[in-house]
Design a protein around this motif. Structure first.
Motif, PDB file in Angstrom:
ATOM      1  N   LEU A 144       0.834  -1.211   0.000  1.00 44.72           N
ATOM      2  CA  LEU A 144       0.000   0.000   0.000  1.00 44.72           C
ATOM      3  C   LEU A 144       0.867   1.258   0.000  1.00 44.72           C
ATOM      4  O   LEU A 144       0.548   2.240  -0.673  1.00 44.72           O
ATOM      5  CB  LEU A 144      -0.952  -0.001   1.201  1.00 44.72           C
ATOM      6  N   LYS A 145       1.969   1.202   0.729  1.00 43.12           N
ATOM      7  CA  LYS A 145       2.892   2.350   0.761  1.00 43.12           C
ATOM      8  C   LYS A 145       3.395   2.681  -0.639  1.00 43.12           C
ATOM      9  O   LYS A 145       3.589   3.829  -0.994  1.00 43.12           O
ATOM     10  CB  LYS A 145       4.086   2.021   1.666  1.00 43.12           C
ATOM     11  N   LYS A 146       3.586   1.641  -1.432  1.00 41.80           N
ATOM     12  CA  LYS A 146       4.069   1.845  -2.815  1.00 41.80           C
ATOM     13  C   LYS A 146       2.909   2.174  -3.776  1.00 41.80           C
ATOM     14  O   LYS A 146       3.111   2.278  -4.982  1.00 41.80           O
ATOM     15  CB  LYS A 146       4.764   0.566  -3.318  1.00 41.80           C
ATOM     16  N   GLY A 147       1.695   2.226  -3.252  1.00 34.93           N
ATOM     17  CA  GLY A 147       0.531   2.494  -4.108  1.00 34.93           C
ATOM     18  C   GLY A 147       0.037   1.242  -4.808  1.00 34.93           C
ATOM     19  O   GLY A 147      -0.741   1.329  -5.763  1.00 34.93           O
ATOM     20  N   VAL A 148       0.466   0.065  -4.354  1.00 31.58           N
ATOM     21  CA  VAL A 148       0.080  -1.186  -5.008  1.00 31.58           C
ATOM     22  C   VAL A 148      -1.085  -1.842  -4.272  1.00 31.58           C
ATOM     23  O   VAL A 148      -1.052  -1.990  -3.047  1.00 31.58           O
ATOM     24  CB  VAL A 148       1.279  -2.178  -5.034  1.00 31.58           C
ATOM     25  N   ASP A 149      -2.138  -2.194  -5.029  1.00 31.02           N
ATOM     26  CA  ASP A 149      -3.214  -3.052  -4.518  1.00 31.02           C
ATOM     27  C   ASP A 149      -3.299  -4.218  -5.497  1.00 31.02           C
ATOM     28  O   ASP A 149      -3.754  -4.055  -6.632  1.00 31.02           O
ATOM     29  CB  ASP A 149      -4.529  -2.261  -4.481  1.00 31.02           C
ATOM     30  N   ASP A 150      -2.836  -5.397  -5.066  1.00 26.26           N
ATOM     31  CA  ASP A 150      -2.797  -6.549  -5.986  1.00 26.26           C
ATOM     32  C   ASP A 150      -4.113  -7.330  -5.970  1.00 26.26           C
ATOM     33  O   ASP A 150      -4.181  -8.456  -6.443  1.00 26.26           O
ATOM     34  CB  ASP A 150      -1.600  -7.462  -5.670  1.00 26.26           C
ATOM     35  N   ARG A 151      -5.157  -6.718  -5.418  1.00 26.15           N
ATOM     36  CA  ARG A 151      -6.484  -7.330  -5.272  1.00 26.15           C
ATOM     37  C   ARG A 151      -6.421  -8.564  -4.386  1.00 26.15           C
ATOM     38  O   ARG A 151      -7.268  -9.437  -4.472  1.00 26.15           O
ATOM     39  CB  ARG A 151      -7.102  -7.646  -6.646  1.00 26.15           C
ATOM     40  N   GLY A 152      -5.404  -8.597  -3.544  1.00 29.03           N
ATOM     41  CA  GLY A 152      -5.292  -9.675  -2.558  1.00 29.03           C
ATOM     42  C   GLY A 152      -4.635  -9.128  -1.303  1.00 29.03           C
ATOM     43  O   GLY A 152      -3.822  -9.808  -0.672  1.00 29.03           O
ATOM     44  N   GLU A 153      -4.996  -7.870  -0.945  1.00 26.79           N
ATOM     45  CA  GLU A 153      -4.402  -7.258   0.262  1.00 26.79           C
ATOM     46  C   GLU A 153      -5.224  -7.721   1.470  1.00 26.79           C
ATOM     47  O   GLU A 153      -6.034  -6.985   2.027  1.00 26.79           O
ATOM     48  CB  GLU A 153      -4.362  -5.726   0.127  1.00 26.79           C
ATOM     49  N   ILE A 154      -5.030  -8.978   1.813  1.00 24.88           N
ATOM     50  CA  ILE A 154      -5.916  -9.661   2.767  1.00 24.88           C
ATOM     51  C   ILE A 154      -5.140 -10.099   4.003  1.00 24.88           C
ATOM     52  O   ILE A 154      -4.113 -10.766   3.901  1.00 24.88           O
ATOM     53  CB  ILE A 154      -6.560 -10.890   2.096  1.00 24.88           C
ATOM     54  N   LEU A 155      -5.684  -9.691   5.154  1.00 18.65           N
ATOM     55  CA  LEU A 155      -5.130 -10.112   6.439  1.00 18.65           C
ATOM     56  C   LEU A 155      -6.109 -11.136   6.992  1.00 18.65           C
ATOM     57  O   LEU A 155      -7.234 -10.786   7.362  1.00 18.65           O
ATOM     58  CB  LEU A 155      -5.050  -8.882   7.366  1.00 18.65           C
ATOM     59  N   SER A 156      -5.688 -12.416   6.995  1.00 16.63           N
ATOM     60  CA  SER A 156      -6.621 -13.452   7.430  1.00 16.63           C
ATOM     61  C   SER A 156      -6.107 -14.152   8.683  1.00 16.63           C
ATOM     62  O   SER A 156      -4.974 -14.609   8.725  1.00 16.63           O
ATOM     63  CB  SER A 156      -6.806 -14.495   6.313  1.00 16.63           C
ATOM     64  N   PHE A 157      -6.976 -14.187   9.679  1.00 14.89           N
ATOM     65  CA  PHE A 157      -6.613 -14.871  10.926  1.00 14.89           C
ATOM     66  C   PHE A 157      -7.181 -16.294  10.937  1.00 14.89           C
ATOM     67  O   PHE A 157      -7.013 -17.025  11.900  1.00 14.89           O
ATOM     68  CB  PHE A 157      -7.189 -14.113  12.133  1.00 14.89           C
ATOM     69  N   TYR A 158      -7.890 -16.654   9.870  1.00 17.30           N
ATOM     70  CA  TYR A 158      -8.681 -17.899   9.882  1.00 17.30           C
ATOM     71  C   TYR A 158      -7.864 -19.062   9.345  1.00 17.30           C
ATOM     72  O   TYR A 158      -7.749 -19.245   8.123  1.00 17.30           O
ATOM     73  CB  TYR A 158      -9.940 -17.695   9.035  1.00 17.30           C
ATOM     74  N   ASN A 159      -7.293 -19.858  10.222  1.00 13.39           N
ATOM     75  CA  ASN A 159      -6.419 -20.957   9.831  1.00 13.39           C
ATOM     76  C   ASN A 159      -6.936 -22.272  10.431  1.00 13.39           C
ATOM     77  O   ASN A 159      -6.527 -22.672  11.529  1.00 13.39           O
ATOM     78  CB  ASN A 159      -4.990 -20.650  10.319  1.00 13.39           C
ATOM     79  N   PRO A 160      -7.867 -22.934   9.714  1.00 16.65           N
ATOM     80  CA  PRO A 160      -8.492 -24.146  10.272  1.00 16.65           C
ATOM     81  C   PRO A 160      -7.477 -25.220  10.661  1.00 16.65           C
ATOM     82  O   PRO A 160      -7.719 -26.003  11.566  1.00 16.65           O
ATOM     83  CB  PRO A 160      -9.385 -24.641   9.118  1.00 16.65           C
ATOM     84  N   GLY A 161      -6.312 -25.243   9.990  1.00 17.43           N
ATOM     85  CA  GLY A 161      -5.282 -26.234  10.328  1.00 17.43           C
ATOM     86  C   GLY A 161      -4.691 -26.029  11.714  1.00 17.43           C
ATOM     87  O   GLY A 161      -4.008 -26.911  12.225  1.00 17.43           O
ATOM     88  N   GLU A 162      -4.949 -24.857  12.315  1.00 21.07           N
ATOM     89  CA  GLU A 162      -4.381 -24.599  13.655  1.00 21.07           C
ATOM     90  C   GLU A 162      -5.447 -24.233  14.690  1.00 21.07           C
ATOM     91  O   GLU A 162      -5.114 -23.740  15.766  1.00 21.07           O
ATOM     92  CB  GLU A 162      -3.308 -23.502  13.548  1.00 21.07           C
ATOM     93  N   PHE A 163      -6.716 -24.468  14.380  1.00 18.35           N
ATOM     94  CA  PHE A 163      -7.769 -24.159  15.359  1.00 18.35           C
ATOM     95  C   PHE A 163      -7.518 -24.882  16.688  1.00 18.35           C
ATOM     96  O   PHE A 163      -7.767 -24.340  17.760  1.00 18.35           O
ATOM     97  CB  PHE A 163      -9.149 -24.591  14.844  1.00 18.35           C
ATOM     98  N   HIS A 164      -7.000 -26.139  16.579  1.00 15.60           N
ATOM     99  CA  HIS A 164      -6.795 -26.929  17.801  1.00 15.60           C
ATOM    100  C   HIS A 164      -5.626 -26.385  18.639  1.00 15.60           C
ATOM    101  O   HIS A 164      -5.403 -26.843  19.756  1.00 15.60           O
ATOM    102  CB  HIS A 164      -6.531 -28.405  17.435  1.00 15.60           C
ATOM    103  N   MET A 165      -4.887 -25.395  18.116  1.00 20.18           N
ATOM    104  CA  MET A 165      -3.748 -24.838  18.848  1.00 20.18           C
ATOM    105  C   MET A 165      -4.061 -23.464  19.437  1.00 20.18           C
ATOM    106  O   MET A 165      -3.137 -22.740  19.850  1.00 20.18           O
ATOM    107  CB  MET A 165      -2.536 -24.725  17.911  1.00 20.18           C
ATOM    108  N   GLY A 166      -5.350 -23.080  19.469  1.00 20.02           N
ATOM    109  CA  GLY A 166      -5.718 -21.769  20.004  1.00 20.02           C
ATOM    110  C   GLY A 166      -6.926 -21.868  20.917  1.00 20.02           C
ATOM    111  O   GLY A 166      -7.686 -22.836  20.866  1.00 20.02           O
ATOM    112  N   CYS A 167      -7.125 -20.827  21.752  1.00 18.20           N
ATOM    113  CA  CYS A 167      -8.203 -20.880  22.745  1.00 18.20           C
ATOM    114  C   CYS A 167      -9.570 -20.588  22.125  1.00 18.20           C
ATOM    115  O   CYS A 167     -10.592 -20.959  22.710  1.00 18.20           O
ATOM    116  CB  CYS A 167      -7.913 -19.926  23.893  1.00 18.20           C
ATOM    117  N   LEU A 168      -9.614 -19.906  20.978  1.00 20.57           N
ATOM    118  CA  LEU A 168     -10.894 -19.557  20.347  1.00 20.57           C
ATOM    119  C   LEU A 168     -10.640 -19.336  18.862  1.00 20.57           C
ATOM    120  O   LEU A 168      -9.619 -18.785  18.488  1.00 20.57           O
ATOM    121  CB  LEU A 168     -11.418 -18.245  20.960  1.00 20.57           C
TER     122      LEU A 168
END
Ligand SMILES: Nc1nc(=O)c2c([nH]1)NC[C@@H]1CN(c3ccc(C(=O)N[C@@H](CCC(=O)O)C(=O)O)cc3)CN21
Ligand SMILES: O=c1ccn([C@H]2C[C@H](O)[C@@H](COP(=O)(O)O)O2)c(=O)[nH]1
Length: 283
Positions: A133-157
């Protein structure tokens, strides 16, 4: 404020009672709500029909940005919100992945800043977004995802607000945030502040103008033990006008957010509110 009140009234008028196994409580529930926050005009979405502890909400968001995995670190910043999920939930207390007192496991910010790659190493999703974003780039995938089903069993919620998708149109930055599950009396009061502040902060450190933030909620609910307070107390009150948020202009980089920023760098003006309401919290 209007859209929050409309959602509360909609749940009360049209909601369906759903049993929730994890908490052992019933929730009055509706599916789908779309909220919009005008960050461009600094209309800070603070609830006025009760006192909102907005600093704790921002502290929680800052903890996610820093990739915290421990309720004690959240407390030091000013949010006690993870104490119960880290320390009072029997399933998590008995989980072999729990590293001890206050550990939350691989949730939220851990995924955002250090997503484990199957072939070794980690991915820092947030740094990539900020650098682009600082460079003015939006690659249409500027996504911050916390959803990792492979590690649900390693977290409290599992994360509730699980995805933040940024977009650039010219030099205006937009945000779409997605939430799978929302405790409207308690959680939404915080989540509204967080979506707004995340867009304002990322715009500030990338040198962009903030536009609108769009907040999509899937399952919006009121727990059975919160209903009377919401219907008979909070919804009987007249809302006040909007507040505005000011952020220390010296915050200029992701590193600033990671190192010296505290809640003293945020101020709210024109916040008129009714008395606090203590809603029951379900672990
Ligand atoms: N049932 C439930 N609801 C939630 O909203 C929620 C969870 N669980 N678990 C994970 C996080 C933690 N969150 C929380 C936790 C506590 C408060 C809370 O107690 N708020 C009070 C006091 C805040 C303060 O004094 O700082 C409030 O009146 O808003 C709010 C959000 C949001 N999330
Ligand atoms: O940011 C948040 C985090 C959590 N919540 C609420 C939504 C639910 O009431 C619980 C989580 O329970 P699940 O069984 O995992 O859905 O926490 C929120 O509103 N906002």
């Amino acid at each position: 404020m209007k859209q929050y009140l409309e959602l509360c009234n909609r749940i009360i008028d049209e909601g369906t009672w759903i049993e929730n196994e994890r908490t052992g409580k019933r929730c009055l529930t509706v599916i789908n709500a779309d909220l919009v926050y005008n960050v461009e005009n600094n209309e800070f979405p603070l609830i006025t029909t009760r006192k909102s502890f907005w600093k704790a909400a921002i502290a929680e968001m800052l903890g996610y940005i820093r990739g915290f995995d421990n309720a004690a670190d959240f407390r030091k910043l000013g949010a006690k919100t993870w104490d119960a999920n880290a320390n009072d939930n029997l399933a998590w207390l008995n989980n072999p992945h729990r590293k001890g007192q206050d550990d939350m496991g691989r949730v939220y910010g851990v995924q955002g800043r250090a997503w484990s790659k199957p072939d070794g190493g980690t991915i820092d999703q947030l740094k990539k977004i900020v650098d682009n974003l600082k460079k003015g780039v939006d690659d249409r995938g500027e996504i911050l995802s916390f959803y990792n089903p492979g590690e649900f069993h390693m977290g409290c919620l599992r994360p509730c607000m699980h995805t933040h998708n940024f977009s650039l149109l010219g030099d205006t930055l937009y945000l779409n945030s997605f939430q799978r599950s929302c405790d409207v009396p308690l959680g939404l009061n915080f989540n509204q502040v967080q979506v707004f502040t995340l867009l304002a902060l990322i715009a500030q450190i990338t040198g962009k103008k903030p536009g609108q933030a769009y907040h999509k909620i899937v399952n919006a609910h009121i727990y059975e033990d919160q209903l009377d307070l919401m219907r008979d107390v909070q919804l009987k009150r007249e809302p006040f006008g909007p507040a505005s948020l000011s952020i220390n202009p010296d915050i200029k980089s992701l590193e600033d957010l990671e190192t010296w920023v505290t809640m003293d760098d945020f101020e709210v003006s024109n916040y008129q509110h009714h008395d606090a309401i203590k809603y029951p919290f379900s672990v």
